[in-house]
Design a protein around this motif. Structure first.
Motif, PDB file in Angstrom:
ATOM      1  N   GLY A 159     -30.593  17.628 -39.362  1.00 39.50           N
ATOM      2  CA  GLY A 159     -29.528  17.102 -38.527  1.00 39.50           C
ATOM      3  C   GLY A 159     -30.059  16.624 -37.188  1.00 39.50           C
ATOM      4  O   GLY A 159     -31.160  16.999 -36.768  1.00 39.50           O
ATOM      5  N   SER A 189     -28.669  15.035 -33.031  1.00 39.95           N
ATOM      6  CA  SER A 189     -27.571  14.926 -32.076  1.00 39.95           C
ATOM      7  C   SER A 189     -27.224  13.459 -31.839  1.00 39.95           C
ATOM      8  O   SER A 189     -28.028  12.560 -32.080  1.00 39.95           O
ATOM      9  CB  SER A 189     -27.955  15.588 -30.755  1.00 39.95           C
ATOM     10  OG  SER A 189     -29.044  14.893 -30.160  1.00 39.95           O
ATOM     11  N   PHE A 190     -26.014  13.257 -31.360  1.00 39.26           N
ATOM     12  CA  PHE A 190     -25.559  11.906 -31.020  1.00 39.26           C
ATOM     13  C   PHE A 190     -24.583  12.029 -29.854  1.00 39.26           C
ATOM     14  O   PHE A 190     -23.687  12.879 -29.869  1.00 39.26           O
ATOM     15  CB  PHE A 190     -24.874  11.248 -32.219  1.00 39.26           C
ATOM     16  CG  PHE A 190     -24.301   9.886 -31.929  1.00 39.26           C
ATOM     17  CD1 PHE A 190     -25.143   8.805 -31.729  1.00 39.26           C
ATOM     18  CD2 PHE A 190     -22.932   9.685 -31.846  1.00 39.26           C
ATOM     19  CE1 PHE A 190     -24.624   7.539 -31.459  1.00 39.26           C
ATOM     20  CE2 PHE A 190     -22.403   8.441 -31.581  1.00 39.26           C
ATOM     21  CZ  PHE A 190     -23.257   7.362 -31.380  1.00 39.26           C
ATOM     22  N   LEU A 214     -29.835   6.416 -32.895  1.00 37.05           N
ATOM     23  CA  LEU A 214     -29.457   7.157 -34.097  1.00 37.05           C
ATOM     24  C   LEU A 214     -30.037   6.493 -35.342  1.00 37.05           C
ATOM     25  O   LEU A 214     -30.466   7.175 -36.281  1.00 37.05           O
ATOM     26  CB  LEU A 214     -27.934   7.250 -34.187  1.00 37.05           C
ATOM     27  CG  LEU A 214     -27.366   8.028 -35.389  1.00 37.05           C
ATOM     28  CD1 LEU A 214     -27.945   9.434 -35.454  1.00 37.05           C
ATOM     29  CD2 LEU A 214     -25.840   8.074 -35.318  1.00 37.05           C
ATOM     30  N   PHE A 252     -27.776  14.085 -41.284  1.00 40.06           N
ATOM     31  CA  PHE A 252     -26.433  14.177 -40.711  1.00 40.06           C
ATOM     32  C   PHE A 252     -26.567  14.257 -39.200  1.00 40.06           C
ATOM     33  O   PHE A 252     -27.654  14.518 -38.672  1.00 40.06           O
ATOM     34  CB  PHE A 252     -25.656  15.389 -41.257  1.00 40.06           C
ATOM     35  CG  PHE A 252     -26.186  16.727 -40.815  1.00 40.06           C
ATOM     36  CD1 PHE A 252     -25.616  17.408 -39.741  1.00 40.06           C
ATOM     37  CD2 PHE A 252     -27.248  17.337 -41.481  1.00 40.06           C
ATOM     38  CE1 PHE A 252     -26.085  18.648 -39.340  1.00 40.06           C
ATOM     39  CE2 PHE A 252     -27.734  18.580 -41.082  1.00 40.06           C
ATOM     40  CZ  PHE A 252     -27.154  19.242 -40.004  1.00 40.06           C
ATOM     41  N   ALA A 253     -25.446  13.995 -38.504  1.00 35.53           N
ATOM     42  CA  ALA A 253     -25.455  14.013 -37.041  1.00 35.53           C
ATOM     43  C   ALA A 253     -24.321  14.888 -36.526  1.00 35.53           C
ATOM     44  O   ALA A 253     -23.240  14.942 -37.131  1.00 35.53           O
ATOM     45  CB  ALA A 253     -25.323  12.601 -36.477  1.00 35.53           C
ATOM     46  N   THR A 265     -22.249  15.564 -32.817  1.00 36.66           N
ATOM     47  CA  THR A 265     -22.079  14.860 -31.550  1.00 36.66           C
ATOM     48  C   THR A 265     -21.790  15.806 -30.391  1.00 36.66           C
ATOM     49  O   THR A 265     -21.377  16.952 -30.587  1.00 36.66           O
ATOM     50  CB  THR A 265     -20.923  13.840 -31.629  1.00 36.66           C
ATOM     51  OG1 THR A 265     -19.670  14.514 -31.445  1.00 36.66           O
ATOM     52  CG2 THR A 265     -20.928  13.091 -32.948  1.00 36.66           C
ATOM     53  N   VAL A 294     -19.866   4.765 -35.928  1.00 35.96           N
ATOM     54  CA  VAL A 294     -20.779   5.339 -36.928  1.00 35.96           C
ATOM     55  C   VAL A 294     -20.393   4.995 -38.356  1.00 35.96           C
ATOM     56  O   VAL A 294     -21.089   5.375 -39.285  1.00 35.96           O
ATOM     57  CB  VAL A 294     -20.854   6.876 -36.773  1.00 35.96           C
ATOM     58  CG1 VAL A 294     -21.319   7.244 -35.382  1.00 35.96           C
ATOM     59  CG2 VAL A 294     -19.502   7.533 -37.080  1.00 35.96           C
ATOM     60  N   VAL A 344     -21.179  12.479 -40.130  1.00 31.56           N
ATOM     61  CA  VAL A 344     -21.146  12.780 -38.703  1.00 31.56           C
ATOM     62  C   VAL A 344     -20.121  13.878 -38.451  1.00 31.56           C
ATOM     63  O   VAL A 344     -18.992  13.812 -38.961  1.00 31.56           O
ATOM     64  CB  VAL A 344     -20.796  11.524 -37.879  1.00 31.56           C
ATOM     65  CG1 VAL A 344     -20.620  11.874 -36.402  1.00 31.56           C
ATOM     66  CG2 VAL A 344     -21.884  10.468 -38.043  1.00 31.56           C
ATOM     67  N   CYS A 387     -17.974  15.543 -35.583  1.00 32.19           N
ATOM     68  CA  CYS A 387     -17.484  15.259 -34.231  1.00 32.19           C
ATOM     69  C   CYS A 387     -17.406  16.547 -33.430  1.00 32.19           C
ATOM     70  O   CYS A 387     -16.768  17.519 -33.856  1.00 32.19           O
ATOM     71  CB  CYS A 387     -16.114  14.599 -34.331  1.00 32.19           C
ATOM     72  SG  CYS A 387     -15.333  14.280 -32.733  1.00 32.19           S
ATOM     73  N   MET A 398     -14.633  12.247 -40.570  1.00 36.30           N
ATOM     74  CA  MET A 398     -15.741  12.981 -39.959  1.00 36.30           C
ATOM     75  C   MET A 398     -15.538  14.483 -40.092  1.00 36.30           C
ATOM     76  O   MET A 398     -14.410  14.975 -40.201  1.00 36.30           O
ATOM     77  CB  MET A 398     -15.875  12.616 -38.477  1.00 36.30           C
ATOM     78  CG  MET A 398     -16.265  11.173 -38.238  1.00 36.30           C
ATOM     79  SD  MET A 398     -16.559  10.803 -36.486  1.00 36.30           S
ATOM     80  CE  MET A 398     -14.900  10.973 -35.830  1.00 36.30           C
TER      81      MET A 398
END
Length: 632
Positions: free
Chosen positions: A471, A473-474, A488, A498-499, A501, A517, A524, A526, A585
């Motif tokens: 994973g 970060s975003f 990203l 995966f991200a 946030t 995204v 993602v 959230c 998300m």
């Protein structure tokens, strides 16, 4: 001498190269923090003193004092505009010291530190190579010697630039473990690619002493169609009385040189730790020795790490099996600042019972010391029987420590690692602490992706592949969201799956994030953080990196009575949870300031919504018209 004379000499006899320029200058009192290349203009007498020492010792090929004479390395000393000048001067001083019959090789090193995501684009790097190589050829070099490369793509670009100028090219990589570079490049794959690019000589330098490079040369000698070079270190360095020293004796290096020649090398010199004494011993031992005859064969195909990552059979963890099939719900619990873990274990148990798919464990966020998160994660996993996402930040560990931490994560069975650059140490409360940042998050992702394929950071095979998802970060709160999307995309290219946030604080912000995204290929989650009061909202907005709370949200918190602030914050967070799941998300719940009030309610709501939501669209379902255009 003509440049073709060097290749003729290599076919007729073993040519002895010189030793390390930087080691010699360091021995003359130049600190490693200095710009060695600037000495070409400021102290040419000192540079030529080193060259003359190697000539007297018997070196037949002199390397210029230009290893870091490219614009990016020189920028650290505010000399980025002098690459061509300092390269030309470096070549000139070596040429003046070379007796008739001796050769000068213009030394070119890597443009930037490996492992960094923010390296220049291909065209910018081509220009940087060109201005340095042009200066070296103008100064009278017989060949261009690329030294200490670990990134094959960058080395091939440099070779391309040099061959366009008609230069004889010696292309050397640094092999640190077995027959792989620090970037995981396999020696056979490198040989095949470099021969195809037109390199006239291929070889190895630095990284290891003569014994380690002997294995590399033996392998290359079985397959190479071009002459081979080798410039080993004088063993491994030691730090004694404030100075770096090397243990290998000149006699030992000379004896190993014979074995290197027997394995196929026809250009032999020295790298770190070698000086005139070592080169004299090499020259005496190799005088009159001819290269061995080599029967070359087609190189075997080298393993493709990227392909192995793509063909990974899949993780055994519950989290990984659910990833991309439905919106996930994870909740954060940071390790304690002390030794008492029981209250946090109990909180993790309640969150999992409420429906959290995993517990995410921070790595001393905001640079505030906490219990080691891998140890804390193992306690959580043992007591609660849940999946854990382990944050791994580049701030506190060098490359060795980061690979060790990833191996530890795989060993204890974490479901995923969240690869982070990390908050700088200077923002924390620990006086005197410094940041490491050997790598940034993209470099860390590449190591993690290799480990999922069963390959360590130095390219050596692991005994089994790592079983964690990757994973990243975003930050959706950035003013220029396009820049964050581009970064990203780089993380995805490196292996991110995966991200998660930074917290978002408005429904409009959630929709903006979802729109940004939607074209990407990964799930993602959230970030949602319940606000506890108007004062805390102002603090988070005004002081905490990566957080931005809209004016209308802060005004909403100011309008409610203080005793209802917590409930209002939970109500807002519930709206954001619903908006996130409605937009496809997952949800990443963060308790503000460690306060867990209301988080279980939010986990329960998010979990109910997640399990009734439509499947998350895959990359094949994305709208091609919304694809993000990535600059090189």
């Amino acid at each position: 001498m003509s440049r073709s004379d060097l290749l003729a000499a290599l076919s007729a006899r073993v040519v002895v190269g010189d030793g390390a320029m930087r080691t010699a200058l360091y021995g003359k009192g130049v600190p490693f923090s200095a710009c060695f290349e600037e000495l070409n203009a400021a102290r040419p007498d000192l540079v030529q003193e080193v060259h003359r020492g190697y000539v007297e010792a018997g070196a037949e090929l002199l390397g210029t004092n230009t290893f870091q004479a490219n614009r990016y390395r020189l920028a650290a000393h505010h000399l980025e505009g002098r690459s061509r000048e300092l390269s030309r001067l470096g070549a000139r001083w070596a040429r003046e010291c070379a007796r008739p019959g001796l050769f000068v090789a213009g030394v070119v090193g890597p443009l930037t530190d490996p492992g960094r995501a923010s390296r220049p684009g291909r065209q910018e790097r081509r220009i940087a190579f060109a201005e340095q190589i042009d200066g070296l050829l103008e100064g009278g070099c017989d060949a261009i010697l690329f030294a200490s490369f670990s990134d094959l793509e960058e080395l091939l670009l440099g070779v391309e630039v040099a061959k366009l100028r008609g230069a004889v090219v010696i292309a050397q990589l640094a092999f640190w473990d077995r027959d792989r570079t620090a970037a995981g490049v396999d020696a056979r794959a490198a040989l095949r690619a470099l021969e195809g690019a037109g390199a006239d000589v291929v070889g190895a330098n630095c990284g290891q002493g003569p014994r380690g490079l002997l294995r590399v040369v033996e392998m290359l000698g079985r397959y190479a169609r071009v002459p081979l070079s080798v410039f080993p270190n004088a063993g491994y360095p030691d730090f004694v009385d404030g100075r770096y020293t090397y243990r290998s004796s000149p006699a030992y290096l000379a004896s190993m040189a014979e074995r290197l020649v027997s394995a196929g090398a026809c250009l032999v010199g020295g790298c770190c730790g070698t000086g005139p004494e070592e080169i004299r011993a090499l020259a005496d031992r190799l005088k009159g020795v001819r290269p061995v005859a080599r029967a070359s064969v087609e190189p075997a195909e080298a393993p493709d790490v990227a392909a192995r990552v793509e063909s990974d059979g899949g993780s055994r963890t519950r989290l990984a099996r659910a990833l991309g099939r439905r919106p996930l719900v994870v909740a954060e619990i940071d390790p304690p600042k002390g030794l008492r873990i029981e209250p946090r274990i109990d909180r993790a148990r309640r969150l999992v019972a409420a429906g959290a798919d995993a517990i995410t464990v921070g790595d001393s966020p905001l640079a505030i010391p906490r219990m080691g998160n891998a140890i804390f994660a193992s306690h959580v996993m043992s007591a609660v029987k849940t999946d854990v996402i382990l944050h791994v930040a580049c701030r506190d560990r060098n490359r060795i420590g980061l690979e060790a931490e990833l191996m530890a994560a795989a060993s204890i069975g974490v479901a995923a690692v969240l690869c982070l650059t990390g908050d700088p140490a200077g923002i924390g409360a620990q006086a005197g602490a410094t940041s490491v940042f050997d790598l940034d998050s993209v470099g860390l992702i590449r190591i993690a992706a290799g480990m999922r394929a069963g390959i360590g950071a130095l390219g050596a095979p692991l005994d089994r592949p790592a079983d964690f998802a990757i994973g990243v970060s975003f930050n959706p709160n950035a003013r220029y969201l396009d820049d964050q999307i581009r970064r990203l995309e780089k993380k995805i290219e490196a292996g991110a799956q995966f991200a998660m946030t930074q917290p978002v604080f408005s429904a409009k912000g959630v929709e903006r994030l979802a729109d940004a995204v939607r074209a990407l290929r990964i799930p993602v989650l959230c970030g949602v953080m319940p606000l506890t009061s108007a004062q805390d909202a102002e603090y988070l907005h005004g002081e905490v990196p990566g957080i931005a709370i809209p004016d209308h949200v802060r005004e909403r918190m100011r309008r409610v009575p203080e005793e209802r602030s917590g409930a209002e914050g939970i109500a807002l967070a519930r709206e954001l949870v619903e908006a996130a799941v409605a937009n496809g998300m997952g949800v990443y719940l963060v308790a503000p300031f460690g306060a867990a009030g209301g988080i279980e309610t939010l986990v329960r709501r998010a979990s109910d919504l997640s399990r009734s939501a439509a499947p998350v669209p895959t990359g094949d379902d994305r709208d091609p018209e919304r694809e993000v255009q990535i600059e090189e």
